[in-house]
Design a protein around this motif. Structure first.
Motif, PDB file in Angstrom:
ATOM      1  N   ALA A   1      20.818   4.715  25.913  1.00 24.69           N
ATOM      2  CA  ALA A   1      21.154   3.871  26.877  1.00 24.69           C
ATOM      3  C   ALA A   1      22.010   4.657  27.773  1.00 24.69           C
ATOM      4  N   THR A   2      22.489   5.855  27.654  1.00 27.40           N
ATOM      5  CA  THR A   2      23.141   6.739  28.751  1.00 27.40           C
ATOM      6  C   THR A   2      22.041   7.866  29.117  1.00 27.40           C
ATOM      7  N   GLU A   3      22.437   8.464  30.303  1.00 22.90           N
ATOM      8  CA  GLU A   3      21.770   9.652  30.881  1.00 22.90           C
ATOM      9  C   GLU A   3      22.361  10.832  30.221  1.00 22.90           C
ATOM     10  N   SER A   4      23.354  10.936  29.878  1.00 24.81           N
ATOM     11  CA  SER A   4      23.874  12.375  29.060  1.00 24.81           C
ATOM     12  C   SER A   4      23.130  12.442  28.061  1.00 24.81           C
ATOM     13  N   PHE A   5      23.037  11.345  26.919  1.00 19.92           N
ATOM     14  CA  PHE A   5      22.364  11.525  25.748  1.00 19.92           C
ATOM     15  C   PHE A   5      20.857  11.691  25.972  1.00 19.92           C
TER      16      PHE A   5
ATOM     17  N   GLU B   1      12.872   8.420  32.970  1.00 22.93           N
ATOM     18  CA  GLU B   1      11.893   9.170  32.653  1.00 22.93           C
ATOM     19  C   GLU B   1      11.419   9.013  31.212  1.00 22.93           C
ATOM     20  N   SER B   2      12.312   8.703  30.305  1.00 24.83           N
ATOM     21  CA  SER B   2      11.983   8.637  29.046  1.00 24.83           C
ATOM     22  C   SER B   2      11.457   7.526  28.760  1.00 24.83           C
ATOM     23  N   LEU B   3      11.517   6.232  29.332  1.00 24.72           N
ATOM     24  CA  LEU B   3      11.083   4.847  29.182  1.00 24.72           C
ATOM     25  C   LEU B   3       9.626   4.880  29.756  1.00 24.72           C
ATOM     26  N   ALA B   4       9.499   5.882  30.620  1.00 24.58           N
ATOM     27  CA  ALA B   4       8.094   6.092  31.259  1.00 24.58           C
ATOM     28  C   ALA B   4       7.334   6.584  30.271  1.00 24.58           C
ATOM     29  N   VAL B   5       7.707   7.546  29.557  1.00 24.88           N
ATOM     30  CA  VAL B   5       7.120   8.290  28.504  1.00 24.88           C
ATOM     31  C   VAL B   5       6.591   7.284  27.486  1.00 24.88           C
ATOM     32  N   PHE B   6       7.745   6.419  27.036  1.00 30.99           N
ATOM     33  CA  PHE B   6       7.368   5.471  25.784  1.00 30.99           C
ATOM     34  C   PHE B   6       6.436   4.381  26.180  1.00 30.99           C
ATOM     35  N   ASP B   7       6.391   3.937  27.352  1.00 29.88           N
ATOM     36  CA  ASP B   7       5.692   2.970  27.655  1.00 29.88           C
ATOM     37  C   ASP B   7       4.022   2.781  27.201  1.00 29.88           C
ATOM     38  N   PRO B   8       3.355   3.946  27.758  1.00 25.80           N
ATOM     39  CA  PRO B   8       1.914   4.018  27.123  1.00 25.80           C
ATOM     40  C   PRO B   8       1.972   4.293  25.682  1.00 25.80           C
ATOM     41  N   VAL B   9       2.760   5.021  24.877  1.00 22.98           N
ATOM     42  CA  VAL B   9       3.019   4.968  23.443  1.00 22.98           C
ATOM     43  C   VAL B   9       3.008   3.780  22.920  1.00 22.98           C
ATOM     44  N   VAL B  10       3.924   3.028  23.241  1.00 25.84           N
ATOM     45  CA  VAL B  10       4.120   1.595  22.657  1.00 25.84           C
ATOM     46  C   VAL B  10       2.734   0.760  22.657  1.00 25.84           C
ATOM     47  N   ARG B  11       2.141   0.799  24.159  1.00 22.35           N
ATOM     48  CA  ARG B  11       1.030  -0.126  24.304  1.00 22.35           C
ATOM     49  C   ARG B  11      -0.119   0.447  23.364  1.00 22.35           C
TER      50      ARG B  11
ATOM     51  N   VAL C   1      18.122  -1.178  29.117  1.00 20.63           N
ATOM     52  CA  VAL C   1      17.233  -0.368  28.214  1.00 20.63           C
ATOM     53  C   VAL C   1      16.567  -1.411  27.433  1.00 20.63           C
ATOM     54  N   CYS C   2      17.217  -2.125  26.667  1.00 16.77           N
ATOM     55  CA  CYS C   2      16.720  -3.057  25.552  1.00 16.77           C
ATOM     56  C   CYS C   2      15.701  -4.007  26.157  1.00 16.77           C
ATOM     57  N   ARG C   3      15.941  -4.509  27.551  1.00 18.82           N
ATOM     58  CA  ARG C   3      15.033  -5.314  28.055  1.00 18.82           C
ATOM     59  C   ARG C   3      13.554  -4.700  28.389  1.00 18.82           C
ATOM     60  N   ALA C   4      13.801  -3.170  28.845  1.00 17.00           N
ATOM     61  CA  ALA C   4      12.860  -2.494  29.267  1.00 17.00           C
ATOM     62  C   ALA C   4      11.892  -2.136  27.864  1.00 17.00           C
ATOM     63  N   LEU C   5      12.514  -1.976  26.943  1.00 20.11           N
ATOM     64  CA  LEU C   5      11.529  -1.856  25.570  1.00 20.11           C
ATOM     65  C   LEU C   5      10.958  -2.919  25.213  1.00 20.11           C
ATOM     66  N   MET C   6      11.547  -4.153  25.177  1.00 23.03           N
ATOM     67  CA  MET C   6      10.947  -5.195  24.918  1.00 23.03           C
ATOM     68  C   MET C   6       9.824  -5.682  25.756  1.00 23.03           C
TER      69      MET C   6
END
Length: 316
Positions: A112-116, A127-137, A170-175
């Motif tokens: 949920a944070t940029e630092s972590f 960027e991390s969400l963009a990586v996860f999107d095709p993985v989840v799909r 972030v949660c909404r994006a993952l859903m």
């Protein structure tokens, strides 16, 4: 064995599913290598104690988490157990490795944070969400169940308190990309019950239903059980916990151990909430693992029940 008196509380779930993370999150921080055979036996004993969801391992690159470098060897040793065995996958390569071994439940881990995100994933949040999107799909296309972990939902060691809308985004994006379940992580253990309720209410307001939410609390400030109870009162019925209280976070040095599964089961049993877990077998399993690790279990319940009974009344 001494057990708590059962006094049910109103408006709580009748049953809680414990998402056991000890074999993955609990062991990933160990400095000395735990033999693969011991890990497999740990998973088997956890299943024998009645846990139905046991996070088995992580298909990350061995360079990042050396303790879980044996994922390919471990998973075939436990995959036939009568339990769900989720595994973490950081990217497409990790997903491919997991699916090739027959994994049917996978998890991605966002921040949920940029630092972590930078410290843990070496990417920005987006960027991390963009990586996860095709993985989840891809995982969903293959028929796998996908969980989305969100770290630093309540506080960050670099950024301080984390605004609720930031976590919700972030949660909404993952859903939206297809995750079927979320785990809200209090990675450094700073959450308090009011904060928990506020985040859950905000998620509901953004269309994230309570029944897809799990909670993952650390006990840094002794708040894990209080925060869990707050989540239960909101209707949450999936709680992450680690047998014996093992684990922390290798990228957040202020994070102490996870909520101990035994401490959670003790509380839930006293509230009359069903978990399907045999507390005696679970305590024996954590005591056994503590011997292999060469130190006492951090769990207060394991310590209490591993000693001779002090004369407290048995449950009737």
């Amino acid at each position: 064995m001494t057990l708590p008196m059962v006094v049910p509380a109103p408006d709580l779930p009748a049953r809680v599913r414990i998402h056991e993370v000890g074999a993955r999150d609990g062991l990933q921080n160990e400095k000395s290598t735990v033999p693969t055979e011991v890990k497999a036996e740990f998973v088997r004993r956890l299943a024998d104690a009645g846990l139905t969801t046991i996070e088995a391992t992580s298909f990350v690159h061995p360079k990042w988490v050396p303790q879980l470098a044996d994922a390919e060897q471990l998973f075939p040793m436990v995959r036939d157990l009568a339990a769900d065995l989720p595994v973490l996958v950081p990217n497409q390569r990790g997903l491919d490795r997991a699916l090739a071994l027959g994994a049917r439940r996978v998890a991605v881990f966002a921040s949920a944070t940029e630092s972590f995100a930078k410290a843990n994933l070496n990417r920005t949040v987006d960027e991390s969400l963009a990586v996860f999107d095709p993985v989840v799909r891809h995982a969903r296309d293959e028929g796998a169940h996908v969980r989305g972990y969100v770290s630093m939902c309540f506080g960050d060691p670099w950024e301080g308190a984390v605004p609720v809308p930031q976590v919700v985004r972030v949660c909404r994006a993952l859903m939206d990309m297809g995750c079927q379940e979320l785990s809200l992580g209090d990675t450094i253990g700073v959450a308090t019950p009011g904060h928990v309720g506020a985040l859950l209410a905000a998620l509901n307001a953004e269309g994230v239903p309570t029944d897809v939410i799990g909670v993952h609390f650390h006990d840094t400030y002794g708040q894990a059980l209080a925060n869990t109870l707050a989540a239960l009162r909101h209707g949450v019925s999936t709680v992450d916990a680690s047998a014996g209280g093992l684990g922390g976070c290798p990228y957040a040095k202020s994070a102490t151990g996870n909520l101990a599964t035994e401490d959670l089961v003790w509380m839930l049993r006293g509230l009359g909430i069903d978990t399907g877990v045999d507390l005696g077998r679970l305590v024996a399993t954590s005591a056994w693992m503590a011997e292999h690790l060469g130190r006492p279990s951090p769990s207060r319940t394991v310590r209490a029940l591993s000693h001779k009974d002090t004369g407290a009344p048995e449950e009737q």
